[in-house]
Design an enzyme around this catalytic site. Structure first.
Site, PDB file in Angstrom:
ATOM      1  N   PHE A 166       0.864  -1.172   0.000  1.00 37.49           N
ATOM      2  CA  PHE A 166       0.000   0.000   0.000  1.00 37.49           C
ATOM      3  C   PHE A 166       0.905   1.226   0.000  1.00 37.49           C
ATOM      4  O   PHE A 166       2.034   1.161   0.508  1.00 37.49           O
ATOM      5  CB  PHE A 166      -0.811  -0.021   1.301  1.00 37.49           C
ATOM      6  N   GLN A 191      -8.901  14.758   5.500  1.00 35.15           N
ATOM      7  CA  GLN A 191      -8.370  14.199   4.258  1.00 35.15           C
ATOM      8  C   GLN A 191      -9.415  14.260   3.141  1.00 35.15           C
ATOM      9  O   GLN A 191     -10.530  13.761   3.316  1.00 35.15           O
ATOM     10  CB  GLN A 191      -7.989  12.748   4.528  1.00 35.15           C
ATOM     11  N   HIS A 214     -10.074  13.363  -0.980  1.00 32.44           N
ATOM     12  CA  HIS A 214      -9.617  12.671  -2.178  1.00 32.44           C
ATOM     13  C   HIS A 214      -9.883  13.589  -3.361  1.00 32.44           C
ATOM     14  O   HIS A 214     -10.967  14.176  -3.440  1.00 32.44           O
ATOM     15  CB  HIS A 214     -10.420  11.378  -2.373  1.00 32.44           C
ATOM     16  N   LEU A 246     -15.877   7.647  -4.151  1.00 30.85           N
ATOM     17  CA  LEU A 246     -14.493   7.738  -4.561  1.00 30.85           C
ATOM     18  C   LEU A 246     -14.261   7.125  -5.949  1.00 30.85           C
ATOM     19  O   LEU A 246     -14.752   6.042  -6.240  1.00 30.85           O
ATOM     20  CB  LEU A 246     -13.708   6.909  -3.543  1.00 30.85           C
ATOM     21  N   GLU A 273      -7.437   6.393  -7.084  1.00 29.63           N
ATOM     22  CA  GLU A 273      -6.254   6.860  -7.800  1.00 29.63           C
ATOM     23  C   GLU A 273      -5.876   5.912  -8.928  1.00 29.63           C
ATOM     24  O   GLU A 273      -5.209   6.292  -9.882  1.00 29.63           O
ATOM     25  CB  GLU A 273      -5.077   6.967  -6.819  1.00 29.63           C
ATOM     26  N   ARG A 325      -2.177  13.975  -3.581  1.00 28.71           N
ATOM     27  CA  ARG A 325      -3.615  14.213  -3.512  1.00 28.71           C
ATOM     28  C   ARG A 325      -3.973  15.680  -3.312  1.00 28.71           C
ATOM     29  O   ARG A 325      -4.875  16.195  -3.965  1.00 28.71           O
ATOM     30  CB  ARG A 325      -4.207  13.431  -2.339  1.00 28.71           C
ATOM     31  N   HIS A 379     -13.116  12.747   2.999  1.00 26.97           N
ATOM     32  CA  HIS A 379     -13.019  11.310   3.253  1.00 26.97           C
ATOM     33  C   HIS A 379     -12.794  10.941   4.709  1.00 26.97           C
ATOM     34  O   HIS A 379     -13.455  10.042   5.230  1.00 26.97           O
ATOM     35  CB  HIS A 379     -11.889  10.752   2.383  1.00 26.97           C
ATOM     36  N   ARG A 409      -3.268  10.692   7.326  1.00 25.33           N
ATOM     37  CA  ARG A 409      -3.392   9.280   7.659  1.00 25.33           C
ATOM     38  C   ARG A 409      -2.902   8.413   6.506  1.00 25.33           C
ATOM     39  O   ARG A 409      -3.156   8.719   5.349  1.00 25.33           O
ATOM     40  CB  ARG A 409      -4.864   8.954   7.933  1.00 25.33           C
TER      41      ARG A 409
END
Lengths: 587, 92
Positions: A119, A240, A242, A252, A255, A286, A353, A398
């Site tokens: 990730f 946060q 997106h 969402l 990406e 982002r 988000h 995060r």
């Protein structure tokens, strides 16, 4: 007619992963546990978490918790508390094994161990090669965890109050939290739940923004309850976003769509990221992409009749690539925009988000606030965990895979510390009647009849205001105007009225109480964002584009009384290892 | 009787609050667009559907996998049609 009172050892408000993990521990130890949830528990927002849980199990590649800690501190832009981050990264390992034993069906490797995927933001050896740290149950990890915890809680005889809305905390004159006043949505009857301990686990507040990935239930209830009880909230400016949500809806568009070669265009068909990030283009970070989109719209180059979105083009990739590699996006576009993204561009806008901020806690999940002696005195009897809390492990930003981890580790920590507290405080304290009075008055306020603005109108205006004045485009003037407008809007609520005053399933009343909560967390967010004159993590200011460790290496605390913002030191000292000093955050 | 129906309608609306935004939007759009009250049978079908888990509903409503039960299949199609109508009118 007197109010009905019920008595418990632990009252847990919210039935997502944090609440249910705490409840399970306590109910298994034979404590009397009440879980209050405004929706049926398995409809909590944890169900929507697809990603997974980070834990340095080293099943796929070499790993250890200290590397995970480094990544998390760096990801937090050095604003995370390093003692809490060490705790989270160490406890991640037993937490995942505990869930495995409870029955969560994690995906497996051929050798039978838990599969771990790579990730973003995860490294080996303190910033080296990519790590594989995220444990997942296919693409439905949150769902699997929530259902497992719910079933285990039923077995452990946790008492569930389903479709019951928590209105406010009960706090006596000594500042001890004694439970909460709640409202049974089905009957409209208030109920007093007296409890020796109370855990707020109510999740996030994405609904304060017009475009959000959050479900309708995410209205910041726990944070606003804390604020009304005189407890501050922390780091609310760190939210946060997106860059690519479905315009006007919020879901969402991952990406991955840009990773496969998709790119953004404005109303003139111009590939505008060339101007904002000439090298990284559409794969810039982002915040850069999100701010570029909003800048295009603000400067009149937005698409559509209202010029309120930009377009994400995938049609040049060919139907094969789009349909095989991005099936989830194809589904979302078909249902919510009526298009096939292999043929038509997707209308997108930045979407809210995840809240890094929340109710300040220590690493035992005890709610802490400056009262007399220092910045972190425990509020007796009160705990918080999950997205509504700020422990703070995410700091200014995060990492993917750390949010499910946060709710599980600190839900578990809350359960552990509540056990300790109960052994030291085995008796209920008396509940003075006057603690109920202001709460009942607030309920009665919404029962006033007569002419007034409807709640949904005020709510829509609030969400638009927050998106326009405290979204991804932040500078002093925009936000100062936002604070002013929000103060006016807060006045309007005094004159808003419900049309429906029935008792049975009066969901309009619940939505009004949620609006009260949204306004409080909205003001906290705006005030903290206006105060912080630097750019760090998810908070980026046009007028203060750099991180400023000299002046701003500190948490923000917001009090409802006087809309006051104060500073609080960051805990830079971990428990057993050396501190990670601030460095430029480069990936 | 009519107040009972009204309470049922409000209860149904609260059942439409889910853990996922996608489902919130689909169900609330469907309920908002109903031009006539649901029949007893339709009401029962919708309650049955709302009793399903969010992941299951996501598979049916967004993942394109149809439920086996014909009555639920018809209801899923109606919910999707309501969304598609809403999308078309907001584009107009």
């Amino acid at each position: 007619m007197g109010l009905q009172h019920r008595h418990f050892d632990a009252l847990i408000i919210g039935a997502g992963g944090a609440g249910l993990n705490a409840a399970l521990r306590l109910a298994s130890a034979n404590h009397r546990v009440a879980v209050v949830s405004k929706v049926f528990p398995t409809r909590s927002h944890t169900v929507a978490a697809q990603g997974g849980v980070n834990a340095a199990l080293a099943n796929v590649l070499p790993d250890n918790w200290h590397w995970h800690m480094f990544d998390t501190v760096k990801g937090s832009d050095y604003l995370g508390d390093q003692d809490a981050i060490e705790t989270m990264c160490r406890e991640a390992i037993p937490t995942v094994y505990e869930l495995e034993h409870a029955g969560v069906p994690f995906s497996r490797l051929d050798n039978g161990k838990i599969y771990q995927r790579a990730f973003g933001g995860m490294s080996q050896n303190f910033g080296g090669e990519q790590a594989a740290r995220t444990c997942a149950a296919a693409d439905r990890t949150g769902h699997a965890i929530l259902h497992t915890l719910y079933q285990q809680n039923i077995r452990a005889r946790t008492h569930f109050f389903d479709e019951v809305f928590a209105v406010d905390l009960l706090r006596d004159d000594a500042g001890v939290v004694l439970g909460a006043l709640v409202l049974d949505i089905a009957t409209g009857e208030p109920l007093v739940i007296e409890s020796k301990t109370t855990l707020l686990a109510t999740g996030g507040y994405g609904q304060v923004f017009r475009t959000t990935t959050n479900a309708f239930i995410n209205t910041g209830d726990g944070m606003a309850m804390a604020l009304r009880a005189g407890v501050p909230v922390q780091d609310m400016e760190f939210y946060q976003f997106h860059p690519t949500g479905v315009a006007g809806k919020g879901m969402l568009i991952t990406e991955g769509a840009r990773g496969e070669g998709g790119y953004l265009i404005n109303a003139q068909g111009e590939r505008f990221m060339e101007r904002y990030a000439p090298n990284a283009l559409d794969l810039a970070s982002r915040d850069v992409v999100a701010r570029a989109i909003v800048t295009e719209i603000r400067e009149g180059r937005g698409c559509g009749p209202h010029q309120d979105h930009v377009l994400l083009k995938l049609d040049h990739l060919g139907a094969d690539v789009v349909h095989h590699r991005l099936p989830g996006i194809v589904d979302i576009c078909r249902v919510f925009q009526g298009i096939d993204p292999a043929k038509q561009p997707i209308q997108v806008f930045p979407t809210a988000h995840y809240a890094m901020g929340g109710i300040p806690t220590d690493r035992a999940a005890r709610v802490v606030a400056p009262v007399h002696k220092g910045p972190e005195e425990a509020v007796p009897g009160l705990y918080a965990a999950g997205e509504c809390a700020c422990v703070s492990v995410h700091g200014a930003n995060r990492l993917g895979g750390n949010s499910l981890l946060d709710i599980l580790v600190f839900g578990r920590a809350a359960g552990q510390d509540i056990e300790r507290y109960l052994s030291e405080n085995p008796h209920h304290r008396p509940l003075p009647q006057h603690t109920l009075d202001p709460i009942l008055a607030r309920l009665e306020r919404w029962d006033r009849h007569g002419e007034g603005e409807p709640v949904h109108v005020v709510k829509a205006d609030l969400r638009k205001l927050m998106e326009d004045h405290c979204g991804v485009f932040r500078d002093h003037d925009t936000m100062a105007k936002g604070v002013e407008k929000l103060r006016t809007l807060r006045e309007r609520i005094e004159h808003a009225r419900l049309q429906d005053h029935s008792q049975i399933f009066n969901t309009a009343r619940i939505e009004a109480l949620e609006l009260d909560n949204l306004v409080d967390v909205g003001m906290a967010t705006l005030a903290c964002a206006l105060a912080r004159e630097e750019s760090r993590g998810a908070h980026s200011r046009i007028d203060f584009p750099e991180r400023d460790d000299v002046h701003w290496m500190q948490h923000s605390l917001f009090w409802r009384e006087g809309d006051r913002v104060e500073a609080k030191p960051v805990r830079t000292k971990p428990l057993t290892v050396e501190s990670f000093p601030p460095k430029a955050r480069v990936y | 009787m009519s107040s009972q129906t009204e309470a049922d309608r409000r209860r149904l609306r609260w059942q439409c609050r889910r853990g996922m935004l996608e489902l919130d939007l689909l169900f609330s759009t469907f309920i908002d667009q109903l031009d006539a009250p649901l029949s007893a049978a339709e009401h029962a079908d919708l309650l049955h559907l709302l009793g399903c888990q969010d992941q299951q509903l996501h598979d049916w409503l967004i993942g394109g996998n149809e439920p086996e039960e014909p009555r639920l299949r018809a209801l899923v199609a109606r919910i999707l049609a309501a969304q598609s109508g809403a999308t078309a009118s907001s584009d107009a």
